[in-house]
Write a protein that holds these residues in place. Structure first.
Motif, mmCIF file in Angstrom:
data_model
loop_
_atom_site.group_PDB
_atom_site.id
_atom_site.type_symbol
_atom_site.label_atom_id
_atom_site.label_comp_id
_atom_site.label_asym_id
_atom_site.label_seq_id
_atom_site.Cartn_x
_atom_site.Cartn_y
_atom_site.Cartn_z
ATOM 1 N N VAL A 131 0.841 -1.203 0.000
ATOM 2 C CA VAL A 131 0.000 0.000 0.000
ATOM 3 C C VAL A 131 0.878 1.255 0.000
ATOM 4 N N ALA A 132 1.934 1.236 0.823
ATOM 5 C CA ALA A 132 2.830 2.392 0.900
ATOM 6 C C ALA A 132 3.551 2.631 -0.418
ATOM 7 N N ASP A 133 3.946 1.548 -1.089
ATOM 8 C CA ASP A 133 4.662 1.707 -2.352
ATOM 9 C C ASP A 133 3.763 2.319 -3.413
ATOM 10 N N GLY A 134 2.491 1.911 -3.415
ATOM 11 C CA GLY A 134 1.552 2.512 -4.355
ATOM 12 C C GLY A 134 1.413 4.010 -4.126
ATOM 13 N N GLU A 135 1.332 4.412 -2.873
ATOM 14 C CA GLU A 135 1.212 5.840 -2.566
ATOM 15 C C GLU A 135 2.474 6.598 -2.978
ATOM 16 N N ALA A 136 3.639 5.988 -2.737
ATOM 17 C CA ALA A 136 4.902 6.641 -3.095
ATOM 18 C C ALA A 136 5.018 6.814 -4.604
ATOM 19 N N GLY A 162 -10.520 -3.263 -1.490
ATOM 20 C CA GLY A 162 -10.008 -3.845 -2.723
ATOM 21 C C GLY A 162 -10.805 -5.070 -3.146
ATOM 22 N N LYS A 163 -11.149 -5.911 -2.186
ATOM 23 C CA LYS A 163 -11.958 -7.083 -2.509
ATOM 24 C C LYS A 163 -13.340 -6.665 -2.998
ATOM 25 N N GLN A 164 -13.921 -5.663 -2.345
ATOM 26 C CA GLN A 164 -15.239 -5.184 -2.758
ATOM 27 C C GLN A 164 -15.192 -4.635 -4.185
ATOM 28 N N ALA A 165 -14.097 -3.976 -4.526
ATOM 29 C CA ALA A 165 -13.994 -3.351 -5.843
ATOM 30 C C ALA A 165 -13.665 -4.358 -6.946
ATOM 31 N N TYR A 166 -12.775 -5.312 -6.666
ATOM 32 C CA TYR A 166 -12.239 -6.159 -7.741
ATOM 33 C C TYR A 166 -12.495 -7.649 -7.542
ATOM 34 N N SER A 170 -3.410 -9.558 -5.386
ATOM 35 C CA SER A 170 -3.250 -8.685 -4.214
ATOM 36 C C SER A 170 -2.599 -7.361 -4.581
ATOM 37 N N THR A 171 -1.737 -7.353 -5.601
ATOM 38 C CA THR A 171 -1.101 -6.113 -6.036
ATOM 39 C C THR A 171 -2.104 -5.110 -6.604
ATOM 40 N N GLN A 172 -3.292 -5.589 -6.975
ATOM 41 C CA GLN A 172 -4.308 -4.667 -7.484
ATOM 42 C C GLN A 172 -4.855 -3.754 -6.389
ATOM 43 N N ILE A 173 -4.399 -3.941 -5.168
ATOM 44 C CA ILE A 173 -4.784 -3.004 -4.113
ATOM 45 C C ILE A 173 -4.331 -1.588 -4.491
ATOM 46 N N VAL A 174 -3.241 -1.495 -5.252
ATOM 47 C CA VAL A 174 -2.751 -0.189 -5.695
ATOM 48 C C VAL A 174 -3.694 0.417 -6.742
ATOM 49 N N LYS A 175 -4.437 -0.432 -7.425
ATOM 50 C CA LYS A 175 -5.395 0.069 -8.432
ATOM 51 C C LYS A 175 -6.500 0.900 -7.784
ATOM 52 N N LEU A 176 -6.788 0.640 -6.509
ATOM 53 C CA LEU A 176 -7.754 1.488 -5.801
ATOM 54 C C LEU A 176 -7.337 2.945 -5.867
ATOM 55 N N LEU A 177 -6.055 3.186 -5.617
ATOM 56 C CA LEU A 177 -5.539 4.553 -5.657
ATOM 57 C C LEU A 177 -5.513 5.069 -7.094
ATOM 58 N N GLU A 178 -5.093 4.223 -8.021
ATOM 59 C CA GLU A 178 -5.077 4.628 -9.430
ATOM 60 C C GLU A 178 -6.475 5.043 -9.895
ATOM 61 N N ASP A 179 -7.470 4.246 -9.534
ATOM 62 C CA ASP A 179 -8.845 4.559 -9.938
ATOM 63 C C ASP A 179 -9.367 5.802 -9.228
ATOM 64 N N VAL A 193 -7.765 8.472 -8.238
ATOM 65 C CA VAL A 193 -7.227 9.742 -8.737
ATOM 66 C C VAL A 193 -7.201 9.806 -10.261
ATOM 67 N N GLY A 194 -7.645 8.718 -10.928
ATOM 68 C CA GLY A 194 -7.700 8.707 -12.385
ATOM 69 C C GLY A 194 -6.356 8.736 -13.054
ATOM 70 N N THR A 195 -5.367 8.078 -12.429
ATOM 71 C CA THR A 195 -4.009 8.076 -12.975
ATOM 72 C C THR A 195 -3.424 6.674 -12.881
ATOM 73 N N ASP A 196 -2.989 6.117 -14.020
ATOM 74 C CA ASP A 196 -2.351 4.800 -14.021
ATOM 75 C C ASP A 196 -0.859 4.930 -13.737
ATOM 76 N N LEU A 197 -0.329 3.956 -13.024
ATOM 77 C CA LEU A 197 1.097 3.915 -12.733
ATOM 78 C C LEU A 197 1.765 2.965 -13.728
ATOM 79 N N ARG A 198 2.242 3.484 -14.844
ATOM 80 C CA ARG A 198 2.815 2.643 -15.876
ATOM 81 C C ARG A 198 4.158 3.214 -16.334
ATOM 82 N N ALA A 199 5.082 2.309 -16.611
ATOM 83 C CA ALA A 199 6.382 2.708 -17.142
ATOM 84 C C ALA A 199 6.914 1.574 -18.004
ATOM 85 N N ASP A 200 7.680 1.917 -19.014
ATOM 86 C CA ASP A 200 8.246 0.916 -19.916
ATOM 87 C C ASP A 200 9.410 0.186 -19.245
#
Length: 299
Positions: free
Chosen positions: A179-184, A264-268, A274-283, A285-292
């Motif tokens: 969870v902390a890494d997603g926020e960072a 996260g379980k309620q949403a997905y 389990s890593t999709q817990i970070v998608k809660l934050l992405e959804d 704020v409307g911003t995906d965390l993606r990099a090549d």
């Protein structure tokens, strides 16, 4: 020694394969026979049931998804296991569960060793996973060659129940870190930084964590494919909250993380990674965390 292995899922299949590749005689069983195909190709033997497997082995390893399943499978094992058989439980259980099930096994002349593992499916595939052993020290030493075939670092934690506690602690930390890494990463993204470079900078900093180095890459790829789902995370966090009450330790961070995973379980759904817990934050704020340049799966 002839080892039986029950539970050939994401984790168990790799562990059983490591045993077989090291030359051990291995008998396997899973409710889905297709999971055994690669083990059979390595020379393992198939058993049609847990009971048939136990009758043919000196030790039986189980790697299963829940205490309920572990108890049901143990019941089948005890119907046929010879006195002197060892049950090696690799599933994540609470301390009370492993002690209760060990008493059931002892009544049938079967010794119990707990052996939860930590580090992720990719390390299990490499034979480099960390193993946390609990139980009689002489019993652990007797099976040490098999443990060394499956894992790289093996920690003897003490009497039966000790490994259950430390495994829950390590998983609790991993979910907090996730969870902390997603926020960072989201702060870096919304702050206009290059995410790939930010990931590298965090990795080289005092803020680094094993979760950032591994699962952080799956988030940036967008696959989230860690091979571990929301339901399993909630099971482990539930154990952590129980230990907090039992040991009179207020777990504020773990408690908040537990609440986030419930969302996260309620949403997905409970089967979501389990890593999709970070998608809660992405959804949110409307911003995906993606990099090549980041892998879809860890190798």
């Amino acid at each position: 020694m002839r080892y039986g292995f029950i539970g050939l899922g994401n984790l168990g299949g790799h562990l059983a394969a490591s045993l077989r590749k090291s030359g051990f005689e291995v008998v396997v069983h899973d409710r889905d026979p297709a999971t055994a195909d690669r083990l059979l190709a390595l020379g393992a033997t198939w058993a049609d049931s847990a009971g048939a497997l136990a009758a043919d082995c000196d030790a039986v390893l189980t790697c299963l998804p829940s205490p309920t399943v572990s108890e049901a499978v143990l019941g089948q094992i005890l119907e046929t296991a010879k006195p002197g058989t060892t049950w090696i439980e690799m599933s994540t259980l609470g301390r009370d569960e492993i002690l209760r099930l060990a008493d059931m096994a002892a009544a049938k002349g079967v010794s119990t060793m707990e052996l939860p593992v930590t580090g992720g499916v990719h390390l299990a595939a490499q034979g480099r996973i960390t193993m946390l052993a609990g139980g009689d020290k002489a019993l652990v030493d007797r099976h040490m060659p098999a443990l060394e075939a499956m894992g790289e670092q093996i920690f003897y934690m003490g009497p039966l129940g000790s490994a259950a506690v430390i495994k829950v602690i390590t998983n609790m930390l991993a979910f907090i870190h996730l969870v902390a890494d997603g926020e960072a990463l989201m702060l870096a993204k919304r702050g206009g930084l290059d995410l790939a470079q930010s990931w590298k900078a965090i990795k080289a900093s005092s803020g680094n964590s094993f979760v950032h180095e591994t699962e952080g890459q799956l988030i940036l790829n967008g696959s989230y494919d860690v091979g571990f789902n929301m339901d399993l995370a909630l099971k482990d966090l539930g154990f952590a909250m129980t230990f907090g009450r039992d040991f009179a330790v207020p777990l504020e961070l773990a408690g908040r993380t537990h609440e986030i995973f419930l969302k996260g379980k309620q949403a997905y759904g409970g089967g979501a990674q389990s890593t999709q817990i970070v998608k809660l934050l992405e959804d949110a704020v409307g911003t995906d965390l993606r990099a090549d340049g980041f892998p879809a799966r860890l190798e």
